[in-house]
Design an enzyme around this catalytic site. Structure first.
Site, PDB file in Angstrom:
ATOM      1  N   LEU A  18      63.244 -64.087  97.532  1.00 26.24           N
ATOM      2  CA  LEU A  18      63.879 -65.291  96.981  1.00 26.24           C
ATOM      3  C   LEU A  18      65.380 -65.103  96.822  1.00 26.24           C
ATOM      4  O   LEU A  18      66.166 -66.008  97.108  1.00 26.24           O
ATOM      5  CB  LEU A  18      63.252 -65.642  95.624  1.00 26.24           C
ATOM      6  CG  LEU A  18      61.730 -65.841  95.611  1.00 26.24           C
ATOM      7  CD1 LEU A  18      61.262 -66.330  94.241  1.00 26.24           C
ATOM      8  CD2 LEU A  18      61.295 -66.821  96.691  1.00 26.24           C
ATOM      9  N   ASP A  37      71.235 -55.196  94.444  1.00 30.38           N
ATOM     10  CA  ASP A  37      69.848 -54.716  94.518  1.00 30.38           C
ATOM     11  C   ASP A  37      69.812 -53.265  94.070  1.00 30.38           C
ATOM     12  O   ASP A  37      70.818 -52.563  94.148  1.00 30.38           O
ATOM     13  CB  ASP A  37      69.267 -54.854  95.931  1.00 30.38           C
ATOM     14  CG  ASP A  37      67.757 -55.059  95.910  1.00 30.38           C
ATOM     15  OD1 ASP A  37      67.304 -56.214  95.941  1.00 30.38           O
ATOM     16  OD2 ASP A  37      67.021 -54.053  95.813  1.00 30.38           O
ATOM     17  N   ASP A  58      70.505 -50.765  89.039  1.00 31.65           N
ATOM     18  CA  ASP A  58      69.178 -51.020  88.481  1.00 31.65           C
ATOM     19  C   ASP A  58      69.422 -51.900  87.258  1.00 31.65           C
ATOM     20  O   ASP A  58      69.980 -51.447  86.261  1.00 31.65           O
ATOM     21  CB  ASP A  58      68.539 -49.686  88.079  1.00 31.65           C
ATOM     22  CG  ASP A  58      67.207 -49.868  87.360  1.00 31.65           C
ATOM     23  OD1 ASP A  58      66.853 -51.015  87.011  1.00 31.65           O
ATOM     24  OD2 ASP A  58      66.528 -48.838  87.139  1.00 31.65           O
ATOM     25  N   VAL A  59      69.013 -53.161  87.338  1.00 31.25           N
ATOM     26  CA  VAL A  59      69.360 -54.095  86.250  1.00 31.25           C
ATOM     27  C   VAL A  59      68.700 -53.720  84.925  1.00 31.25           C
ATOM     28  O   VAL A  59      69.124 -54.207  83.871  1.00 31.25           O
ATOM     29  CB  VAL A  59      69.010 -55.565  86.612  1.00 31.25           C
ATOM     30  CG1 VAL A  59      69.826 -56.056  87.785  1.00 31.25           C
ATOM     31  CG2 VAL A  59      67.517 -55.756  86.849  1.00 31.25           C
ATOM     32  N   SER A 163      58.803 -67.898  85.996  1.00 30.87           N
ATOM     33  CA  SER A 163      57.609 -68.017  86.846  1.00 30.87           C
ATOM     34  C   SER A 163      56.665 -68.993  86.159  1.00 30.87           C
ATOM     35  O   SER A 163      56.718 -69.149  84.926  1.00 30.87           O
ATOM     36  CB  SER A 163      56.925 -66.654  86.983  1.00 30.87           C
ATOM     37  OG  SER A 163      55.619 -66.809  87.496  1.00 30.87           O
ATOM     38  N   TYR A 176      53.755 -58.983  82.823  1.00 30.09           N
ATOM     39  CA  TYR A 176      54.534 -59.895  83.677  1.00 30.09           C
ATOM     40  C   TYR A 176      54.666 -61.257  82.984  1.00 30.09           C
ATOM     41  O   TYR A 176      55.757 -61.831  82.920  1.00 30.09           O
ATOM     42  CB  TYR A 176      53.852 -60.037  85.041  1.00 30.09           C
ATOM     43  CG  TYR A 176      54.638 -60.841  86.053  1.00 30.09           C
ATOM     44  CD1 TYR A 176      55.621 -60.240  86.832  1.00 30.09           C
ATOM     45  CD2 TYR A 176      54.404 -62.207  86.229  1.00 30.09           C
ATOM     46  CE1 TYR A 176      56.347 -60.973  87.769  1.00 30.09           C
ATOM     47  CE2 TYR A 176      55.118 -62.955  87.157  1.00 30.09           C
ATOM     48  CZ  TYR A 176      56.093 -62.328  87.925  1.00 30.09           C
ATOM     49  OH  TYR A 176      56.815 -63.057  88.835  1.00 30.09           O
ATOM     50  N   LYS A 180      58.100 -63.057  81.668  1.00 32.54           N
ATOM     51  CA  LYS A 180      58.565 -64.352  82.184  1.00 32.54           C
ATOM     52  C   LYS A 180      58.637 -65.390  81.065  1.00 32.54           C
ATOM     53  O   LYS A 180      59.552 -66.238  81.053  1.00 32.54           O
ATOM     54  CB  LYS A 180      57.658 -64.835  83.323  1.00 32.54           C
ATOM     55  CG  LYS A 180      57.781 -63.994  84.589  1.00 32.54           C
ATOM     56  CD  LYS A 180      59.223 -63.915  85.097  1.00 32.54           C
ATOM     57  CE  LYS A 180      59.358 -63.372  86.501  1.00 32.54           C
ATOM     58  NZ  LYS A 180      60.764 -63.175  86.919  1.00 32.54           N
TER      59      LYS A 180
HETATM   60  N1  LIG Z   1      57.216 -64.590  95.081  1.00 34.47           N
HETATM   61  C1  LIG Z   1      56.655 -65.332  94.129  1.00 34.47           C
HETATM   62  O1  LIG Z   1      55.594 -65.952  94.319  1.00 34.47           O
HETATM   63  C2  LIG Z   1      57.328 -65.445  92.782  1.00 34.47           C
HETATM   64  C3  LIG Z   1      56.805 -66.385  91.887  1.00 34.47           C
HETATM   65  C4  LIG Z   1      57.396 -66.531  90.637  1.00 34.47           C
HETATM   66  C5  LIG Z   1      58.489 -65.750  90.293  1.00 34.47           C
HETATM   67  N2  LIG Z   1      58.961 -64.837  91.168  1.00 34.47           N
HETATM   68  C6  LIG Z   1      60.114 -64.056  90.734  1.00 34.47           C
HETATM   69  O2  LIG Z   1      61.164 -64.227  91.658  1.00 34.47           O
HETATM   70  C7  LIG Z   1      61.975 -63.052  91.690  1.00 34.47           C
HETATM   71  C8  LIG Z   1      62.106 -62.555  93.125  1.00 34.47           C
HETATM   72  O3  LIG Z   1      60.808 -62.293  93.616  1.00 34.47           O
HETATM   73  P1  LIG Z   1      60.484 -62.017  95.164  1.00 34.47           P
HETATM   74  O4  LIG Z   1      59.172 -62.630  95.423  1.00 34.47           O
HETATM   75  O5  LIG Z   1      61.664 -62.361  95.989  1.00 34.47           O
HETATM   76  O6  LIG Z   1      60.285 -60.426  95.115  1.00 34.47           O
HETATM   77  P2  LIG Z   1      60.654 -59.292  96.170  1.00 34.47           P
HETATM   78  O7  LIG Z   1      59.858 -58.123  95.746  1.00 34.47           O
HETATM   79  O8  LIG Z   1      60.527 -59.781  97.557  1.00 34.47           O
HETATM   80  O9  LIG Z   1      62.216 -59.027  95.900  1.00 34.47           O
HETATM   81  C9  LIG Z   1      62.648 -58.500  94.676  1.00 34.47           C
HETATM   82  C10 LIG Z   1      63.936 -57.741  94.901  1.00 34.47           C
HETATM   83  O10 LIG Z   1      64.350 -57.250  93.609  1.00 34.47           O
HETATM   84  C11 LIG Z   1      64.803 -55.906  93.775  1.00 34.47           C
HETATM   85  N3  LIG Z   1      64.660 -55.181  92.509  1.00 34.47           N
HETATM   86  C12 LIG Z   1      63.521 -54.750  91.934  1.00 34.47           C
HETATM   87  N4  LIG Z   1      63.803 -54.105  90.801  1.00 34.47           N
HETATM   88  C13 LIG Z   1      65.147 -54.125  90.650  1.00 34.47           C
HETATM   89  C14 LIG Z   1      66.018 -53.615  89.667  1.00 34.47           C
HETATM   90  N5  LIG Z   1      65.557 -52.921  88.618  1.00 34.47           N
HETATM   91  N6  LIG Z   1      67.351 -53.844  89.810  1.00 34.47           N
HETATM   92  C15 LIG Z   1      67.830 -54.527  90.880  1.00 34.47           C
HETATM   93  N7  LIG Z   1      67.021 -55.025  91.853  1.00 34.47           N
HETATM   94  C16 LIG Z   1      65.701 -54.826  91.732  1.00 34.47           C
HETATM   95  C17 LIG Z   1      63.900 -55.336  94.869  1.00 34.47           C
HETATM   96  O11 LIG Z   1      64.455 -54.173  95.464  1.00 34.47           O
HETATM   97  C18 LIG Z   1      63.785 -56.523  95.815  1.00 34.47           C
HETATM   98  O12 LIG Z   1      64.805 -56.518  96.793  1.00 34.47           O
HETATM   99  C19 LIG Z   1      61.311 -62.059  90.743  1.00 34.47           C
HETATM  100  O13 LIG Z   1      61.912 -62.145  89.475  1.00 34.47           O
HETATM  101  C20 LIG Z   1      59.885 -62.563  90.675  1.00 34.47           C
HETATM  102  O14 LIG Z   1      59.235 -62.166  89.487  1.00 34.47           O
HETATM  103  C21 LIG Z   1      58.413 -64.665  92.414  1.00 34.47           C
END
Ligand SMILES: NC(=O)c1ccc[n+]([C@@H]2O[C@H](COP(=O)([O-])OP(=O)(O)OC[C@H]3O[C@@H](n4cnc5c(N)ncnc54)[C@H](O)[C@@H]3O)[C@@H](O)[C@H]2O)c1
Length: 269
Positions: A18, A37, A58-59, A163, A176, A180
């Site tokens: 995303l 990232d 690392d956030v 989420s 989780y 959220k």
């Molecule tokens: N994909 C879904 O269905 C969905 C639904 C609801 C919410 N979300 C939320 O959307 C956001 C993005 O999700 P996504 O599906 O793109 O996930 P993803 O796993 O594809 O990407 C997440 C990215 O965050 C990075 N990351 C992880 N921990 C980190 C840290 N401590 N510091 C910096 N970067 C870090 C990872 O390296 C990765 O590049 C997340 O917060 C997730 O909870 C996703």
């Protein structure tokens, strides 16, 4: 087009998924985008592909976030938009998760209650802390640093990734869902606090979206599609347009809100 011309945006966790799609849309709308990232190699590759800049951190680590904001000033003089997107599902690196998910999908297809993950009695302190650390601490640390800059600049825009799990809840996903839900509460409180400074704060609460995070849930995808009134899981672009809207002046009267592109899987309010 040009909704974000001359705006500078920092997007966390934007090497893929995303965050990367939001970065691509922001750049197409004229923004200067900084891709954060924890995986700097992936962030650099994405920045190169899209035409942004990359910063590692690392956030969930306060000192790491502070360093990133120092480095930010080597790239830019100000920050208009922060997207707190970095997140984890909690099953990363869990080799047994795929089999548990397959069994849970089968149980759900048979109409039995099932868990996405191991239940609360098996959640370790480390797993709990890591989930809340990345999502909640990360959102707090980055927002705190960004708010200082934005207050001095006289305005800004913060978008937090929530989420549907923050309001719907799901067995097996307590950490989780708690993280959220916390982000949604944090969003409303911060929106109140920063409104006098012309800083808008909103959340996006995606439904089920195809990314690397949801890939391991593939055995459940047919069921999730069937449960979704619009008949499909979402694509990252469905979320990126929500981010463009919230970041743009078209949303200039919108703050403290949660926008939830989810195909109707969860309907609220
Ligand atoms: N994909 C879904 O269905 C969905 C639904 C609801 C919410 N979300 C939320 O959307 C956001 C993005 O999700 P996504 O599906 O793109 O996930 P993803 O796993 O594809 O990407 C997440 C990215 O965050 C990075 N990351 C992880 N921990 C980190 C840290 N401590 N510091 C910096 N970067 C870090 C990872 O390296 C990765 O590049 C997340 O917060 C997730 O909870 C996703």
């Amino acid at each position: 087009m040009n909704r974000l011309t001359d705006k500078t945006a920092l997007i966390t966790g934007a090497a893929r998924g995303l965050g990367a799609q939001i970065a691509e849309c922001f750049i197409a709308e004229g923004a200067n985008v900084i891709i954060n990232d924890i995986n700097i190699t992936a962030a650099q590759a994405t920045a190169e592909r899209l035409g942004g800049q990359a910063l590692a951190c690392d956030v969930s680590d306060s000192a790491s976030v502070a360093r990133m904001f120092e480095e930010l000033f080597e790239l830019t003089d100000w920050l208009d938009i922060l997207v707190n997107n970095a997140g984890i599902s909690g099953i990363e690196g869990d080799n047994t998760a795929h089999e548990r998910i397959r069994r849970a999908a089968q149980a759900m297809a048979d109409g039995a209650p099932a868990e996405l993950d191991s239940g609360i009695t098996e959640v370790t302190d480390d797993q709990w802390r890591r989930l809340l650390g990345v999502h909640m601490d990360g959102t707090f640390y980055c927002s705190r640093s960004a708010a200082g800059l934005m207050k001095r600049a006289g305005g800004g825009n913060i978008i937090n990734m929530g989420s549907i799990m923050g309001t719907f809840g799901r067995g097996g996903g307590t950490a989780y869902c708690a993280a959220k839900a916390g982000i949604l509460g944090f969003t409303r409180a911060l929106a109140h606090e920063l409104a006098p400074h012309d800083i808008r704060v909103n959340a996006i609460a995606p439904g089920w979206i195809h990314t690397d995070m949801t890939d391991p849930l593939a055995p459940m995808h047919p069921m999730l599609e069937a449960q979704t009134p619009l008949g499909r899981m979402g694509e990252p672009i469905d979320i990126a347009w929500a981010a463009v809207y919230l970041a743009s002046d078209e949303a200039k009267f919108v703050t403290g809100q949660t926008l939830s592109p989810n195909g109707g899987w969860y309907m609220s309010q």
